[in-house]
Every structure is written in structure tokens, then in C-alpha cells.
Write a protein that holds these residues in place. Sequence first.
Motif, PDB file in Angstrom:
ATOM      1  N   THR A 180      36.457  58.051 -28.744  1.00  0.00           N
ATOM      2  CA  THR A 180      36.242  58.404 -30.145  1.00  0.00           C
ATOM      3  C   THR A 180      34.982  59.236 -30.354  1.00  0.00           C
ATOM      4  OG1 THR A 180      35.056  56.324 -30.486  1.00  0.00           O
ATOM      5  CG2 THR A 180      37.417  56.325 -30.984  1.00  0.00           C
ATOM      6  N   GLY A 181      34.320  59.597 -29.251  1.00  0.00           N
ATOM      7  CA  GLY A 181      33.073  60.340 -29.342  1.00  0.00           C
ATOM      8  C   GLY A 181      31.844  59.494 -29.085  1.00  0.00           C
ATOM      9  N   SER A 182      32.024  58.210 -28.878  1.00  0.00           N
ATOM     10  CA  SER A 182      30.876  57.324 -28.641  1.00  0.00           C
ATOM     11  C   SER A 182      30.108  57.765 -27.396  1.00  0.00           C
ATOM     12  CB  SER A 182      31.348  55.885 -28.467  1.00  0.00           C
ATOM     13  OG  SER A 182      31.928  55.405 -29.663  1.00  0.00           O
ATOM     14  N   GLY A 183      28.788  57.717 -27.496  1.00  0.00           N
ATOM     15  CA  GLY A 183      27.943  58.098 -26.373  1.00  0.00           C
ATOM     16  C   GLY A 183      27.676  59.585 -26.264  1.00  0.00           C
ATOM     17  N   ILE A 184      28.254  60.377 -27.166  1.00  0.00           N
ATOM     18  CA  ILE A 184      28.103  61.841 -27.133  1.00  0.00           C
ATOM     19  C   ILE A 184      27.323  62.287 -28.367  1.00  0.00           C
ATOM     20  CG2 ILE A 184      29.306  64.050 -27.018  1.00  0.00           C
ATOM     21  CD1 ILE A 184      29.655  62.215 -24.568  1.00  0.00           C
ATOM     22  N   THR A 185      26.453  63.263 -28.161  1.00  0.00           N
ATOM     23  CA  THR A 185      25.662  63.815 -29.264  1.00  0.00           C
ATOM     24  C   THR A 185      26.001  65.291 -29.451  1.00  0.00           C
ATOM     25  OG1 THR A 185      23.831  62.280 -28.841  1.00  0.00           O
ATOM     26  CG2 THR A 185      23.343  64.256 -30.137  1.00  0.00           C
ATOM     27  N   VAL A 186      26.369  65.636 -30.676  1.00  0.00           N
ATOM     28  CA  VAL A 186      26.659  67.024 -31.026  1.00  0.00           C
ATOM     29  C   VAL A 186      25.554  67.528 -31.942  1.00  0.00           C
ATOM     30  CG1 VAL A 186      28.267  68.623 -32.103  1.00  0.00           C
ATOM     31  CG2 VAL A 186      29.144  66.635 -30.864  1.00  0.00           C
ATOM     32  N   CYS A 187      24.993  68.665 -31.606  1.00  0.00           N
ATOM     33  CA  CYS A 187      23.954  69.290 -32.418  1.00  0.00           C
ATOM     34  C   CYS A 187      24.615  70.377 -33.268  1.00  0.00           C
ATOM     35  CB  CYS A 187      22.883  69.890 -31.520  1.00  0.00           C
ATOM     36  SG  CYS A 187      21.308  70.202 -32.337  1.00  0.00           S
ATOM     37  N   VAL A 188      24.550  70.231 -34.585  1.00  0.00           N
ATOM     38  CA  VAL A 188      25.169  71.183 -35.509  1.00  0.00           C
ATOM     39  C   VAL A 188      24.086  72.098 -36.061  1.00  0.00           C
ATOM     40  CG1 VAL A 188      26.511  71.461 -37.619  1.00  0.00           C
ATOM     41  CG2 VAL A 188      26.960  69.518 -36.107  1.00  0.00           C
ATOM     42  N   ILE A 189      24.140  73.370 -35.683  1.00  0.00           N
ATOM     43  CA  ILE A 189      23.173  74.365 -36.146  1.00  0.00           C
ATOM     44  C   ILE A 189      23.822  75.132 -37.288  1.00  0.00           C
ATOM     45  CG2 ILE A 189      21.832  76.389 -35.499  1.00  0.00           C
ATOM     46  CD1 ILE A 189      21.691  75.348 -32.673  1.00  0.00           C
ATOM     47  N   LEU A 270      23.156  65.551 -34.496  1.00  0.00           N
ATOM     48  CA  LEU A 270      21.838  66.109 -34.762  1.00  0.00           C
ATOM     49  C   LEU A 270      22.053  67.306 -35.686  1.00  0.00           C
ATOM     50  CD1 LEU A 270      20.326  66.093 -31.156  1.00  0.00           C
ATOM     51  CD2 LEU A 270      19.685  64.570 -33.038  1.00  0.00           C
ATOM     52  N   ILE A 271      21.277  67.387 -36.758  1.00  0.00           N
ATOM     53  CA  ILE A 271      21.457  68.447 -37.738  1.00  0.00           C
ATOM     54  C   ILE A 271      20.262  69.385 -37.694  1.00  0.00           C
ATOM     55  CG2 ILE A 271      21.793  69.002 -40.171  1.00  0.00           C
ATOM     56  CD1 ILE A 271      24.112  67.465 -39.010  1.00  0.00           C
ATOM     57  N   ALA A 272      20.516  70.661 -37.410  1.00  0.00           N
ATOM     58  CA  ALA A 272      19.468  71.679 -37.379  1.00  0.00           C
ATOM     59  C   ALA A 272      19.754  72.698 -38.482  1.00  0.00           C
ATOM     60  CB  ALA A 272      19.420  72.366 -36.020  1.00  0.00           C
ATOM     61  N   ARG A 273      18.861  72.799 -39.449  1.00  0.00           N
ATOM     62  CA  ARG A 273      19.061  73.745 -40.555  1.00  0.00           C
ATOM     63  C   ARG A 273      18.404  75.080 -40.229  1.00  0.00           C
ATOM     64  NH1 ARG A 273      15.993  74.715 -45.854  1.00  0.00           N
ATOM     65  NH2 ARG A 273      17.509  75.873 -47.113  1.00  0.00           N
ATOM     66  N   ASN A 299      24.579  66.962 -26.066  1.00  0.00           N
ATOM     67  CA  ASN A 299      25.624  67.304 -25.114  1.00  0.00           C
ATOM     68  C   ASN A 299      26.375  68.571 -25.501  1.00  0.00           C
ATOM     69  OD1 ASN A 299      25.904  63.944 -25.524  1.00  0.00           O
ATOM     70  ND2 ASN A 299      25.488  64.688 -23.447  1.00  0.00           N
ATOM     71  N   ILE A 300      26.569  68.741 -26.817  1.00  0.00           N
ATOM     72  CA  ILE A 300      27.372  69.848 -27.348  1.00  0.00           C
ATOM     73  C   ILE A 300      26.603  70.451 -28.516  1.00  0.00           C
ATOM     74  CG2 ILE A 300      29.558  70.455 -28.480  1.00  0.00           C
ATOM     75  CD1 ILE A 300      30.655  67.791 -27.121  1.00  0.00           C
ATOM     76  N   VAL A 301      26.666  71.760 -28.657  1.00  0.00           N
ATOM     77  CA  VAL A 301      26.070  72.420 -29.813  1.00  0.00           C
ATOM     78  C   VAL A 301      27.150  73.234 -30.507  1.00  0.00           C
ATOM     79  CG1 VAL A 301      25.274  74.393 -28.452  1.00  0.00           C
ATOM     80  CG2 VAL A 301      24.191  73.888 -30.649  1.00  0.00           C
ATOM     81  N   SER A 302      27.227  73.120 -31.832  1.00  0.00           N
ATOM     82  CA  SER A 302      28.259  73.792 -32.627  1.00  0.00           C
ATOM     83  C   SER A 302      27.592  74.740 -33.606  1.00  0.00           C
ATOM     84  CB  SER A 302      29.094  72.749 -33.385  1.00  0.00           C
ATOM     85  OG  SER A 302      30.108  73.356 -34.159  1.00  0.00           O
ATOM     86  N   LEU A 303      27.998  76.018 -33.555  1.00  0.00           N
ATOM     87  CA  LEU A 303      27.394  77.044 -34.407  1.00  0.00           C
ATOM     88  C   LEU A 303      28.480  77.822 -35.139  1.00  0.00           C
ATOM     89  CD1 LEU A 303      25.873  77.339 -31.263  1.00  0.00           C
ATOM     90  CD2 LEU A 303      24.150  78.247 -32.851  1.00  0.00           C
ATOM     91  N   SER A 304      28.592  77.593 -36.430  1.00  0.00           N
ATOM     92  CA  SER A 304      29.552  78.326 -37.253  1.00  0.00           C
ATOM     93  C   SER A 304      28.838  79.470 -37.955  1.00  0.00           C
ATOM     94  CB  SER A 304      30.199  77.379 -38.264  1.00  0.00           C
ATOM     95  OG  SER A 304      31.022  76.444 -37.614  1.00  0.00           O
ATOM     96  N   LEU A 305      28.209  80.316 -37.163  1.00  0.00           N
ATOM     97  CA  LEU A 305      27.386  81.408 -37.679  1.00  0.00           C
ATOM     98  C   LEU A 305      27.276  82.488 -36.613  1.00  0.00           C
ATOM     99  CD1 LEU A 305      24.583  80.939 -35.918  1.00  0.00           C
ATOM    100  CD2 LEU A 305      24.157  79.227 -37.639  1.00  0.00           C
ATOM    101  N   GLY A 306      26.646  83.591 -36.969  1.00  0.00           N
ATOM    102  CA  GLY A 306      26.441  84.622 -35.963  1.00  0.00           C
ATOM    103  C   GLY A 306      26.061  85.956 -36.559  1.00  0.00           C
ATOM    104  N   SER A 307      26.059  86.962 -35.703  1.00  0.00           N
ATOM    105  CA  SER A 307      25.699  88.332 -36.061  1.00  0.00           C
ATOM    106  C   SER A 307      26.606  89.284 -35.304  1.00  0.00           C
ATOM    107  CB  SER A 307      24.234  88.590 -35.698  1.00  0.00           C
ATOM    108  OG  SER A 307      23.910  89.958 -35.838  1.00  0.00           O
ATOM    109  N   SER A 308      26.752  90.487 -35.851  1.00  0.00           N
ATOM    110  CA  SER A 308      27.584  91.485 -35.169  1.00  0.00           C
ATOM    111  C   SER A 308      26.844  92.185 -34.036  1.00  0.00           C
ATOM    112  CB  SER A 308      28.065  92.536 -36.180  1.00  0.00           C
ATOM    113  OG  SER A 308      26.958  93.180 -36.794  1.00  0.00           O
TER     114      SER A 308
END
Length: 595
Positions: A180-189, A270-273, A299-308
Motif C-alpha cells: 500500500t506504499g508503507s515504508g516508502i517516501t515520495v517527495c512532491v515538488i 515530503l512536500i517541497a514548495r 525514495n521517489i520524487v514527483s514533479l508536475s512542472l517543468g520548462s521548455s
Amino acid sequence: MKRWVWLGVLGGVMACTKVPGNKPVEPENVCPGTEQLSLSTPLQSQKAQPQEDGAESVLITYRPRASVSAKVSADAFADEARRMGADVKHRFSSINTVAARVTPETRAALARNPDVLHVEPDRPVHAFALPSSVLPSLVLGVGPNTSGSTGEYTQGLKQVQAPDVWDNGGDGVLDTNAPTGSGITVCVIDSGWDNRHPELAAAYAGGRDFLDNDDEPLDQGKENGVIVWGGGHGTHTAATIAAQLGAGAHVRPGEDPNGVVGVAPTVKLLIARVLNTNGDGSTSAVIAAMEWCISKDANIVSLSLGSSEPSEAERLVFEKAHAEGLVAVAATGNRGTPNPSYPAAYATVIGVGAVDFNGERASFSQYGPFVKLVGPGVGVLSATIMGGAPYADVQSDGTRYPSEPLEYTAVGAYTGKLVHCGQGERVASCGEGATCDGFVALVDRGGGILFQEKALNAIRAGAKAIIIGNNTTEDGAGNFTLTDPEDYWVPTTSVTLASANTFRGMVGQQVTVDVTGLDYMRQSGTSMATPHVAGVAALVWSACRALTHEQVRDILFESAADLGDTGRDDLYGHGLVQAKRAVDLALQRCPPPAP
């Protein structure tokens, strides 16, 4: 072209209006207190204003120094940059880079320095969601819920097979010992989060605000000294990953009162603004956030952003993250072109495109060799800022009519006499029945007039609520905007062509317009697809912690549902991410425990 309306006060409640074609018309009666409303003040530009000295924000990357620690090197590089005239803002020791403000002369001098590898703009980055708009903070650190209802299983969740992993019985209860995701940390930027939302309280494990430089990464900003909440982009993406069962807030009528559940409901976040309330940020903030995620053992980083545009310094920090064993997932962008976006297009990042619930590529989703996987990205339901998703309800004599709130509408309820204001081209369009004591304005779509202009004319005539009647059957009740987030709007909603025709026969009757704020909303974009992939990666890793980050990536690619041309292609990459198939493959490849 936008048509500007200007008002000159005559006798306190009279105004002269300039209409399309520049033909002046007779002065109109305007309700007291509304004559100052005008469209003549455009919103302030969000673009950075040039400095008088011509200084710009740049990233300066130096050659590594042998036999010197990264921290010492970073300090030395920063000191050297200052000696050359740079105003140093950040030091990134992991990639030998500093962020600074420099004049053209200083930049030219840095470029000639043999110790400098490159100097590049600190380019802007943006959220990759398409536009769609006070409670006490929750007590954090509580354990996640393990039961709720299957009504929380969104279309996107089911499309990526997440419930098949942790609710095989389909009873709304997490299966014992299921991944279920236990033991895993996702960093959301992203843009931060709403700490009041019950869907995220259990998952939150810490945060950092790289705009305000504090440890409270709230999706907030200040306008004229007043704190305002942002658009909820970061809350939406974080909840797609980690919303928990049975933690409902205010939902749309007919939807499950428990809200939604995330792909990996027991993961830690983990929340990174790094994005402001307009969805804009900088490369230096992203780099700083990546270093922070690494330092926090994500463990994982998720980025719903970017540049061209690519960035060498940014590429280096993602290579550093990869070397440290992180799985990085990023959105490919929403321009619908074959042009890459970054960081999604870096080799060490999983670039994610978007599909609809039929598995068809979303027309806005960028495509090319940088697309590794796709996920649900059209009309994705998830959490947003508390009360940040307006919901409209129009009723008369016990009958409810389908409606949609206009973007930037005021929230509230009003009951009054229905008055037809035609296409709302003038204050006088509301005609007989309009009174400064209040009424509900029915305004027809069309006429080449902006919705905000129609609304302002109705408000000046005394309307306390507005219904826009659609003039086509193609888009239902419509999805319209008042364009400017000003504070003078009244509850404003739109109805279907059929309802508009019905309302024209109800002029003079009592109608109620009620616009309230919901805590969940549907959004579209590769931003929404990305957290689905990050969540599945968390399930794979929680199924077998012994896997390396490279093995997790390979499993995601190999288990994806092939779409489009056979094999990997530029539209869908390896295909639609599939949680059940990925977890099954992870368990097959999981090495036996050491004796």
C-alpha cells in the motif's frame, strides 16, 4: 480583442459607456456603489521586472575541485562569485553550482573564468495542469485509515489497477499485508499543500518552502498584504498519490462522502514548495528542492512542472538523485507538440504523458522519445484547496438545473426575481424588472462580449446573482471564466441551452443561485498523470524493498499496458502504467531474504 469599459460618474449614479465600435451611447442608470467597477485596470504582470542595473538571475556551475569536500567547494565558489560582483542567493554543493544575480559585466567575466563550466539563466518553471479556482489545521502524524468505501476509487485509480493491488476483495478495506506504499517516501515538488485537508494529514512527513524559506510549505501567497490560498495544484497531485480511505471532506452532491483515495494510501509524503500561487517558479528552487529530497532519504520524487528549455545545472542534480538511488518522475507538458519539456526529458527521469479514461492520448500531451509512460490525465478527480472548487446549484420551485460555476465567481446563495438581460451588452439590457434592491440576471451567451463585461453590466443594474445561458449544445452548461480574480463578482453560473430556454419562460419567478466551495475538483494535464506513476512506483517498492531504483524503473516499463503502435512509441512511451502487473512482476523478481 478585449473591450474596455470606462465609467465616468455623472450625478452619482449615471455613467457613460464605450461599447464595441467606439460609438458613444446615452448615459445609463447605474446602481449606487457599483459605478466604480471597471475593466480598465489590467492585472499586474507576473513577469519579473528588469532591474535598473540590468542584473539577471543565473546559475553558475564550477569545475569540481579534487580532494576538497563538496561543502568547502561550494563555500569557495560562492566567495569567488561574490568577489566577481555576483549577488549569491543559493549554494548547491552536490552539483558545484551557485544561484546568483549578476550584471552583464559580471556574467561576461564569469564566462571567461577557466574554473566556470557554464553560466545559464535561472529559467522559470511552470505547473503542467490545465486551468479549471477558515478551518483549523489538522493534527498531523496520525496513522492512516485502512477502511473506507469503494466509492472513493476514482476512474484514474481503477485505470492504473491500484485497487487490484490492495483491495482484492473490493470491499473498501485495505487487504492485510498488501503493498500500500508503507515504508516508502515520495517527495512532491510542487506548489505546496493545504494542511487543513483531511486526505493528506496522515501522509505528511515534513516539508520545506523554497519560496518563503521556511518549513511550512503551504500553498499560500500574499496579495495587497492579505494571505490568499493558491490554486491547489500541489494538493491535487499529492492526494492522487496518498489520499487515504475514509477521510472525506466537502464533495459534490452524488459523489462519495468519503472523498477519494490515492494510488499508495499509506505512503509518506515530503512536500517541497517551489511554485507560487500562479503556478510559477524557478530552476534554482527546483534544484534546492531536489537536494532537500535527497537529504531526507526520499525514495521517489514527483514533479508536475517543468520548462521548455534544458538546464545543465538541473540535469546535474537529477543525475545526482539517480546516483543516490531515487526514482524521479516528471510531467512531459501540455503544449501538444513533439517538443520536450524538462526535467521530464532528462535520461534519469521518467517522463509521463497523459491519456483519457479510454486510453487515448490527450490532445494536449507532448510526445516524443522522452515519453516513458502515460497515466490518467483528463478530468482527474482529487483533493484541492479546502473550499477551492466552486460548485453551482440553480433551483426554482423545487427543480434543480444542471449548471457550472464561472471561474472566479463569488461564493454564496441568493434568491430573487429572474430578469432577462439579453446578451448583457449594456446596463440597460436588463430592462424592466431590474432593481437596485436585487434580482437574478439571466444573460445570454454570444454577441462577441466578454463574460466579465456581461456580468459587470448586470451587477451595475442591481443583479445579486447571474445565470449565463449557453447558446450551443456542444459543451453542455459550458466552462466559462470571469477572467479577472477581482472582489466584486456575485455568484455566477452557466446553464445548458435547454435550461436557458426554460428560464426565458420563467422571467419574473423566484430563482435561487447557490455557489459553494468544494474540497475536490477535476483537473486535466500531464501534471495529473505524473502522480499516478509515482504512486505505482511506491506500490512496487513497498512490495519488495530489496529492489534497486533501476529495477523499479524497468518493472514499470515492462508491465505497462501497450498502447498505440506495438512496443514503445513516441505517443505513449512504454504504455499505461499498471499497478497490479507491476507489483506481480516485482514479487517475481524480489530476491529472497538473506539467511
